[in-house]
Design a protein around this motif. Structure first.
Motif, short mmCIF file in Angstrom:
data_model
loop_
_atom_site.label_atom_id
_atom_site.label_comp_id
_atom_site.label_asym_id
_atom_site.label_seq_id
_atom_site.Cartn_x
_atom_site.Cartn_y
_atom_site.Cartn_z
N SER A 196 51.77 -25.59 -7.18
CA SER A 196 50.48 -25.56 -6.50
C SER A 196 50.20 -26.92 -5.86
CB SER A 196 49.38 -25.23 -7.52
OG SER A 196 48.11 -25.26 -6.90
N GLY A 197 49.80 -26.88 -4.59
CA GLY A 197 49.49 -28.11 -3.87
C GLY A 197 50.67 -28.76 -3.20
N HIS A 198 51.87 -28.23 -3.42
CA HIS A 198 53.08 -28.78 -2.82
C HIS A 198 53.47 -27.97 -1.58
CE1 HIS A 198 53.23 -30.85 -6.65
NE2 HIS A 198 54.27 -31.56 -6.24
N PRO A 199 54.29 -28.55 -0.70
CA PRO A 199 54.71 -27.83 0.51
C PRO A 199 55.37 -26.49 0.17
CG PRO A 199 55.30 -30.14 0.68
CD PRO A 199 54.83 -29.92 -0.73
#
Length: 477
Positions: A429-432
């Protein structure tokens, strides 16, 4: 609107002419013009295999989608992706209207809408994987280098429907029964992919729909693990009766619940030659559930006190579930007292009329350790490095000690880097974004191990050419 106007004008022109004064040919022309203009455009036939890519955030996923048209005109289809280790997974639905094509995959997770134009199907998708575009091109269907047969077998009032993937090479082959994880599971998807890879390496594979799933009858919710074990043993019997299979080299391959009950199957059968158990905890079912929820509470970011309170309520739920619902009134009062806590909705206690309270007492105290200590055959344990449902090091040490303590060989193990319990590598979550994919080396390294513990390795050492696969990966174990 344009078609409707043309239809009205043509019909009126035909109506103004008395048929008595028309030649038959002229009358037919008028009628055909009305029918042709009024009829909907015929649907484009998309039967066959299509290959292409799904594209989201600049990331591409190679896929194969097969469409089949039934005699009724209804379309069905299936989805496959080598990167995701999925093969022949049935599409939920396929709709064709003229050049427009719409289909749904992944139990509603992905919805596609496209158009057939210039020999391609192109459009957009949306769903759990986000939104993006896709392009598919027709491709030739290549003959499989093995035979595929549908089979059916029975156990305990249930009829299990399955598929055999049988090597086309001569001789007697080792065989594997592929087991199911928890919940409803069919033979398609990952198990079909593994069966394909096994058959390409001269190992027969049996995949089947879990009872109450796919085309199989029965209901897994109303039985314990013993019935599921006997389902698998009935499948082993199907294999053992075939002339092209070495009845002394029939093994098991299971992930999660499948690996958890594999030693139970082996003990009840007495004829299992080897076991591949992926993400299997050495514990009782209840202990495994408690470990899973403890880890989830730890990762949810609550305070220590909130986590302690949440775990206490979950343990109360396990007590009630293990007792078949007895004490549910007190559990409900406990829920009411904690309804405003930040974790209350997350716990998600099922209502009293849930099937779970009849099923859980059958499985809560199942202890895989009892059965591992009876195993005397080669065992390969496979874990995702970040498996949140298993005590990895503890399970490996315990199972190895139990098997060797009973006179069995040392247990082998593979840890798949970065993989969680599902063995799927997905963006955090929150990563590319990137498309999730199966952990590197699975299932190729496991198939290599099966080669080593069966007569195939002996044949190879005596000059029989080893059949390689472009999907193989190496792993140390």
């Amino acid at each position: 609107m344009k078609s409707a106007v043309l239809l009205s004008a043509t019909a009126l022109r035909c109506k103004k002419i008395n048929p008595k004064f028309l030649g038959i040919a002229t009358l037919l022309i008028c009628l055909l013009r009305v029918a042709a203009i009024g009829a909907a455009a015929p649907a484009t036939d998309i039967s066959g295999l299509w290959a292409g890519t799904l594209i989201r955030s600049g990331q591409a996923l190679s896929v194969r989608i097969a469409f089949s048209r039934e005699q009724s005109g209804r379309y069905t289809g299936s989805f496959g992706s080598d990167a995701q280790a999925i093969m022949d997974y049935p599409l939920d639905s396929v709709r064709i209207a003229g050049r427009r094509v719409a289909f749904v995959a992944g139990d509603g997770d992905l919805r596609f809408s496209g158009e057939v134009r210039d020999g391609t199907i192109a459009g957009t998708f949306d769903g759990d994987e986000g939104k993006g575009g896709f392009v598919l091109h027709p491709t030739a269907v290549r003959a499989l280098p093995y035979n595929v047969e549908d089979v059916a077998f029975a156990n305990g009032g249930a009829t299990l429907k399955g598929t055999l993937c049988v090597p086309s090479s001569r001789g007697r082959h080792p065989a594997v029964v592929l087991l199911h994880g928890s919940g409803p599971e069919s033979r398609w998807g990952t198990n079909r992919f593994i069966a394909d890879r096994l058959a390409r390496r001269r190992i027969t594979a049996l995949i089947y729909d879990k009872r109450g799933s796919g085309a199989s009858t029965g209901n897994w919710r109303t039985v314990g693990y013993e019935a599921l074990a006997d389902d698998a043993i009935a499948g082993m019997t199907v294999l053992a009766k075939r002339t092209g299979i070495d009845a002394n080299e029939i093994g098991l391959w299971g992930h999660s619940q499948g690996g958890f009950i594999a030693p139970l199957i082996a003990k009840r059968s007495g004829h299992v030659a080897f076991i591949v158990a992926a993400d299997s905890n050495a514990s009782t079912n209840r202990e495994q559930d408690l470990l899973r929820v403890t880890n989830e509470i730890r990762d949810n970011g609550w305070t220590v006190q909130e986590g302690t309170d949440a775990l206490a309520l979950y343990m109360h739920f396990l007590d009630v579930a293990s007792a078949g619902g007895q004490g549910y009134d007190q559990l409900e009062q406990d829920l009411q007292r904690n309804k405003d806590k930040p974790w209350a909705a997350w716990i998600g206690v099922p209502p009293m009329n849930s099937w779970l309270y009849k099923w859980y007492p059958r499985v809560a105290n199942y202890d895989s350790r009892v059965y591992w200590k009876a195993i005397r055959v080669p065992v390969l344990l496979v874990y995702g490095q970040h498996d949140e449902l298993s005590d990895i090091s503890g399970s490996i040490a315990t199972i190895d000690a139990l098997v060797r303590g009973g006179g069995g060989p040392a247990v082998r193990s593979i840890i798949l880097p970065h993989a969680p319990h599902t063995l799927h590598i997905a963006p955090m979550s929150g990563h590319p974004f990137f498309w999730w994919h199966m952990a590197s080396g699975y299932p190729a390294a496991e198939i290599d191990w099966i080669w080593k513990v069966t007569h195939l390795a002996k044949k190879e050492s005596h000059g029989l050419a080893r059949l390689s696969s472009p999907y193989e990966a190496r792993s140390s174990y």
